[in-house]
Design a protein around this motif. Structure first.
Motif, PDB file in Angstrom:
ATOM      1  N   MET A  65      -8.009  10.071 -11.649  1.00 51.63           N
ATOM      2  CA  MET A  65      -7.028  10.658 -10.598  1.00 51.63           C
ATOM      3  C   MET A  65      -6.812   9.474  -9.667  1.00 51.63           C
ATOM      4  SD  MET A  65      -9.967  11.898  -7.736  1.00 51.63           S
ATOM      5  CE  MET A  65      -8.627  12.001  -6.644  1.00 51.63           C
ATOM      6  N   GLU A  66      -5.487   9.936  -8.969  1.00 53.23           N
ATOM      7  CA  GLU A  66      -4.870   8.989  -7.967  1.00 53.23           C
ATOM      8  C   GLU A  66      -4.804   9.317  -6.674  1.00 53.23           C
ATOM      9  OE1 GLU A  66      -0.959   7.982  -9.454  1.00 53.23           O
ATOM     10  OE2 GLU A  66      -1.751   6.638 -11.052  1.00 53.23           O
ATOM     11  N   THR A  67      -5.142   8.293  -5.644  1.00 55.13           N
ATOM     12  CA  THR A  67      -4.778   8.661  -4.377  1.00 55.13           C
ATOM     13  C   THR A  67      -4.213   7.739  -3.904  1.00 55.13           C
ATOM     14  OG1 THR A  67      -6.392   9.308  -2.457  1.00 55.13           O
ATOM     15  CG2 THR A  67      -7.064   7.234  -3.728  1.00 55.13           C
ATOM     16  N   LYS A  68      -3.740   7.939  -2.431  1.00 54.23           N
ATOM     17  CA  LYS A  68      -2.821   7.084  -1.688  1.00 54.23           C
ATOM     18  C   LYS A  68      -3.959   6.069  -1.297  1.00 54.23           C
ATOM     19  CE  LYS A  68       0.301  10.653  -0.499  1.00 54.23           C
ATOM     20  NZ  LYS A  68       0.927  11.652   0.519  1.00 54.23           N
ATOM     21  N   VAL A  69      -3.204   4.788  -1.001  1.00 49.61           N
ATOM     22  CA  VAL A  69      -3.639   3.505  -0.317  1.00 49.61           C
ATOM     23  C   VAL A  69      -2.933   3.396   1.098  1.00 49.61           C
ATOM     24  CG1 VAL A  69      -4.274   1.274  -0.381  1.00 49.61           C
ATOM     25  CG2 VAL A  69      -4.393   2.524  -2.330  1.00 49.61           C
ATOM     26  N   PHE A  70      -3.423   3.489   2.097  1.00 46.41           N
ATOM     27  CA  PHE A  70      -2.692   3.302   3.743  1.00 46.41           C
ATOM     28  C   PHE A  70      -2.940   1.879   4.078  1.00 46.41           C
ATOM     29  CE2 PHE A  70      -3.944   7.716   3.154  1.00 46.41           C
ATOM     30  CZ  PHE A  70      -2.924   8.467   3.276  1.00 46.41           C
ATOM     31  N   SER A  71      -1.982   1.386   4.883  1.00 46.45           N
ATOM     32  CA  SER A  71      -2.109   0.193   5.473  1.00 46.45           C
ATOM     33  C   SER A  71      -2.988   0.519   6.792  1.00 46.45           C
ATOM     34  CB  SER A  71      -0.710  -0.192   6.280  1.00 46.45           C
ATOM     35  OG  SER A  71      -0.245   0.669   6.878  1.00 46.45           O
ATOM     36  N   ILE A  72      -3.222  -0.591   7.515  1.00 43.59           N
ATOM     37  CA  ILE A  72      -4.189  -0.482   8.780  1.00 43.59           C
ATOM     38  C   ILE A  72      -3.488   0.092   9.880  1.00 43.59           C
ATOM     39  CG2 ILE A  72      -5.652  -2.630   8.057  1.00 43.59           C
ATOM     40  CD1 ILE A  72      -3.886  -4.187   9.942  1.00 43.59           C
ATOM     41  N   LYS A  73      -2.260   0.255   9.591  1.00 40.40           N
ATOM     42  CA  LYS A  73      -1.417   1.142  10.443  1.00 40.40           C
ATOM     43  C   LYS A  73      -1.300   2.369  10.208  1.00 40.40           C
ATOM     44  CE  LYS A  73       1.463  -2.987  12.110  1.00 40.40           C
ATOM     45  NZ  LYS A  73       2.582  -3.433  11.961  1.00 40.40           N
TER      46      LYS A  73
END
Length: 212
Positions: free
Chosen positions: A1-9
């Motif tokens: 499965m794939e999921t989103k990667v977020f920045s520290i912002k």
């Protein structure tokens, strides 16, 4: 499965592939129950102690003579039925800890990670650290993901000393390393923040081994 990667912002950067065997498997409620109970039992101090009639510091004399009073026979004042006497079947110091089978522990942690995904409380964040070890710098980052100070779990890719130092003064935050997860913390955490490196490590560390 794939999921989103977020920045520290809190901005979307890219996607990451998560191991289905770790993050998208059927949840085993039984293994979670046993893993949490095991952690709680291992934390118990077990120092509660009471004195039996043989340990009480009291008189060995009879409270009254054997015959002629009309009362029931009484041996000595240390009897549990007397005030200041010993305790019957009271607690004694003991070790409550026990070993949980590794397969059950692994299944529980993978089930909890999968449950976090299904309940949409897991967020993957780009790798970062707090080089200064200052709480205020970490608090600024957390505000982009946690708005109401809910119980939050932060999973690290390694044992980052400065990150742990920065997290010490944030009461709702609990920091875990990817290889030393806690079933209790994952179960009760309202939000799970995972560094991208930790997600990659978990894909391998809890990957399918002997079908568990």
């Amino acid at each position: 499965m794939e999921t989103k990667v977020f920045s520290i912002k809190g901005e979307e950067l890219r996607t990451i592939t998560l191991n289905d065997d770790v993050f998208n498997r059927e949840v085993s409620d039984g293994s979670i129950y046993h893993a949490v109970n095991n952690e709680l039992a291992n934390r118990r101090v077990g120092t509660a102690s009471t004195k039996t009639r043989g340990e009480v510091s009291y008189s060995n004399s009879k409270p009254y003579k054997q015959k002629g009073t009309g009362n029931a026979r009484a041996g000595d004042k240390k009897s549990p039925i007397w005030r200041g006497g010993g305790t019957i079947f009271g607690p004694k110091p003991r070790d409550y800890s026990y070993t949980l089978p590794k397969k059950v522990k692994r299944l529980a942690l993978k089930s909890l990670l999968s449950l976090s995904v299904k309940e949409e409380k897991l967020a993957v964040i780009e790798d970062f650290t707090i080089e200064s070890g200052k709480t205020k710098e970490l608090a600024v980052i957390l505000k982009n993901f946690v708005t109401d100070n809910k119980r939050t779990i932060l999973i690290l890719k390694d044992d980052d000393v400065m990150m742990r130092r920065a997290a010490k003064n944030i009461p709702y935050l609990h920091v875990l390393s990817y290889n030393r997860l806690s079933a209790k913390e994952l179960l009760y955490g309202r939000k799970v923040l995972m560094l991208e490196g930790a997600a990659t490590n978990l894909n391998e560390f809890y990957g399918d081994k002997q079908g568990v």
